[in-house]
Design a protein around this motif. Sequence first.
Motif, PDB file in Angstrom:
ATOM      1  N   ASP A   1      -0.462  -2.093  -5.838  1.00 37.99           N
ATOM      2  CA  ASP A   1       0.293  -0.976  -5.271  1.00 37.99           C
ATOM      3  C   ASP A   1       1.695  -0.946  -5.874  1.00 37.99           C
ATOM      4  OD1 ASP A   1       1.712  -2.973  -3.934  1.00 37.99           O
ATOM      5  OD2 ASP A   1       1.387  -2.132  -1.939  1.00 37.99           O
ATOM      6  N   THR A   2       2.483   0.046  -5.504  1.00 33.06           N
ATOM      7  CA  THR A   2       3.804   0.234  -6.123  1.00 33.06           C
ATOM      8  C   THR A   2       4.681  -0.989  -5.953  1.00 33.06           C
ATOM      9  OG1 THR A   2       3.680   2.619  -5.750  1.00 33.06           O
ATOM     10  CG2 THR A   2       5.867   1.683  -6.129  1.00 33.06           C
TER      11      THR A   2
ATOM     12  N   SER B   1      -0.861   7.824  -6.457  1.00 39.53           N
ATOM     13  CA  SER B   1      -1.115   7.288  -5.122  1.00 39.53           C
ATOM     14  C   SER B   1      -2.242   6.278  -5.175  1.00 39.53           C
ATOM     15  CB  SER B   1      -1.485   8.412  -4.149  1.00 39.53           C
ATOM     16  OG  SER B   1      -2.743   8.980  -4.501  1.00 39.53           O
ATOM     17  N   VAL B   2      -2.283   5.426  -4.162  1.00 40.98           N
ATOM     18  CA  VAL B   2      -3.393   4.485  -4.035  1.00 40.98           C
ATOM     19  C   VAL B   2      -4.698   5.242  -3.827  1.00 40.98           C
ATOM     20  CG1 VAL B   2      -4.387   2.745  -2.488  1.00 40.98           C
ATOM     21  CG2 VAL B   2      -2.024   2.517  -3.251  1.00 40.98           C
TER      22      VAL B   2
ATOM     23  N   GLN C   1      -1.252   0.675   4.331  1.00 37.73           N
ATOM     24  CA  GLN C   1       0.098   1.002   3.862  1.00 37.73           C
ATOM     25  C   GLN C   1       0.909   1.695   4.956  1.00 37.73           C
ATOM     26  OE1 GLN C   1      -0.785   3.156   0.129  1.00 37.73           O
ATOM     27  NE2 GLN C   1       0.301   1.489  -0.901  1.00 37.73           N
TER      28      GLN C   1
ATOM     29  N   THR D   1      -3.314  -8.463   1.327  1.00 36.19           N
ATOM     30  CA  THR D   1      -1.977  -8.049   1.734  1.00 36.19           C
ATOM     31  C   THR D   1      -1.125  -9.301   1.902  1.00 36.19           C
ATOM     32  OG1 THR D   1      -2.910  -6.171   2.929  1.00 36.19           O
ATOM     33  CG2 THR D   1      -0.647  -6.779   3.453  1.00 36.19           C
TER      34      THR D   1
ATOM     35  N   PRO E   1       1.252   3.046  -8.286  1.00 37.91           N
ATOM     36  CA  PRO E   1       0.017   2.265  -8.213  1.00 37.91           C
ATOM     37  C   PRO E   1      -0.672   2.155  -9.571  1.00 37.91           C
ATOM     38  CG  PRO E   1       0.180   3.704  -6.316  1.00 37.91           C
ATOM     39  CD  PRO E   1       1.318   4.073  -7.230  1.00 37.91           C
TER      40      PRO E   1
ATOM     41  N   VAL F   1      -7.064   1.137   2.605  1.00 36.36           N
ATOM     42  CA  VAL F   1      -5.791   0.803   1.970  1.00 36.36           C
ATOM     43  C   VAL F   1      -4.696   1.759   2.448  1.00 36.36           C
ATOM     44  CG1 VAL F   1      -4.549   0.637  -0.221  1.00 36.36           C
ATOM     45  CG2 VAL F   1      -6.871  -0.252  -0.049  1.00 36.36           C
ATOM     46  N   ARG F   2      -5.034   3.047   2.549  1.00 34.85           N
ATOM     47  CA  ARG F   2      -4.032   4.030   3.001  1.00 34.85           C
ATOM     48  C   ARG F   2      -3.545   3.703   4.413  1.00 34.85           C
ATOM     49  NH1 ARG F   2      -4.396   7.976   6.314  1.00 34.85           N
ATOM     50  NH2 ARG F   2      -6.679   8.030   6.305  1.00 34.85           N
TER      51      ARG F   2
END
Length: 468
Positions: free
Chosen positions: A262-263, A237-238, A365, A388, A281, A361-362
């Motif tokens: 990120d992914t 995860s981030v 997303q 972003t 990530p 960041v979470r």
Amino acid sequence: MVQAIDLPRNEQGIAAALDILKQTFGDRFQTGASVREQHGHTTTWIKNQMPDAVVFPLETAEVADVVKVCARYGVPIIPFGVGSSLEGHVNAPAGGVCVDMSRMNKVLAVHAEDLDCVVQPGVTREDLNTHLRDQGLFFPIDPGANASLGGMVATRASGTNAVRYGTMKDNVLSLEVVMPDGEVIRTASRAKKSSAGYDLTRLMIGSEGTLGIVTEITLKLQGIPEAMSSARCSFDSVQAACEAVMTTIQYGLPVARMELLDTMSVKAVNAYSGLDLPDTPLLLLEFHGSEAGVAEQAEMFGTIAEESGGSGFEWTTSTEERTKLWQARHDAYWASIQLRPGAKGISTDVCVPISRLAECVRQTQEKIAESGFIAPIIGHVGDGNFHTLLLVDMDNPEEVEKADIFVGWLNDLAISMEGTCTGEHGIGQGKKPYLIRELGKAVDVMASIKAAIDPDNIMNPGKIVPHA
């Protein structure tokens, strides 16, 4: 979508100034529509506002001549580097003259013993480092794009190496600047420090051409490290990746670069650059120092990453492997564009205290998922800065409006976390509303400085401060 700022035009003054400049500069004075459009803007979603003419000076005296003519007739002046800015910095909302600095591209002096050099503003960072390489020196600020050093001064650029080497404000010793009346000043000497009066160098850095035109730059240099190692590690995860970042910084590990993908970004980079990184990530790091030192640093990070749930940790000192990995990182913009062919990439950045990075960041997303956007995230996470990239169908008004709402939401989120609406893109036209929210009455002080130095508001009007 951020609306371009329209300002009144001085038609009579523009006509008079253009007539004089045409006679003075000959074929280095251009009024063709394609040239003017190119110099209106390139990488922003703000409406193109073309200048009335473009001038290509070769030396400081010619820049001063342009400014004196424009000052006499009250004509706007817009400095231009290579056009890689992202917030409408080079738009001409009141028309006027664009001063393209690309032909002022000489390295004037290298003082290897003092670890500094003097360059014209049209020199790009890649050209400078090519010039320095044989002397065992390099200039560390790397914003990704091959920007001009004048443009990097104007926007207070930083980039992937900022976590160790700082930003442009930390790496400029002195500037030569043509002021709004055409007079030429030098802001400081080559001394590494000074207590001599106001810090005019830092006032000009980040001023985005609104206070004067930079015509010469004295830069700090670094010795090319004996060794470099690069490391990469994947995370579930981030959040876990950001926790590893915070621990690394708190341990005082001397990281040169620390980048988060990120992914979605990893998938894009794999497809575009032919890599086979795990689709999760990713943190990319680089360490500079002695051979023993960079090996020790990489291994220490490996331990930190493992404690944060990292997997697939690898590190290398191979120049070929490092170059391949970092080139893929620098190509991430073009890789991400391929995720939605035909869409325009709208890049925005924010920066928050490192302790709030994971949360910011979470939430970003989650907002992206809620909005239904394809929007990969990449960050210079060693200093809390991330980008972003919204992939937007500009022919769909509803989608454009949604993107505008998202950008505003993200800026407000960062400000609410005691961060900033821009870590390195700058204000230009695009971020003016958020600057007021971030700094409040401090923006009035900026406006007072602008009015004192440029009372006729001819230097890149419509940028940074309100009503300018």
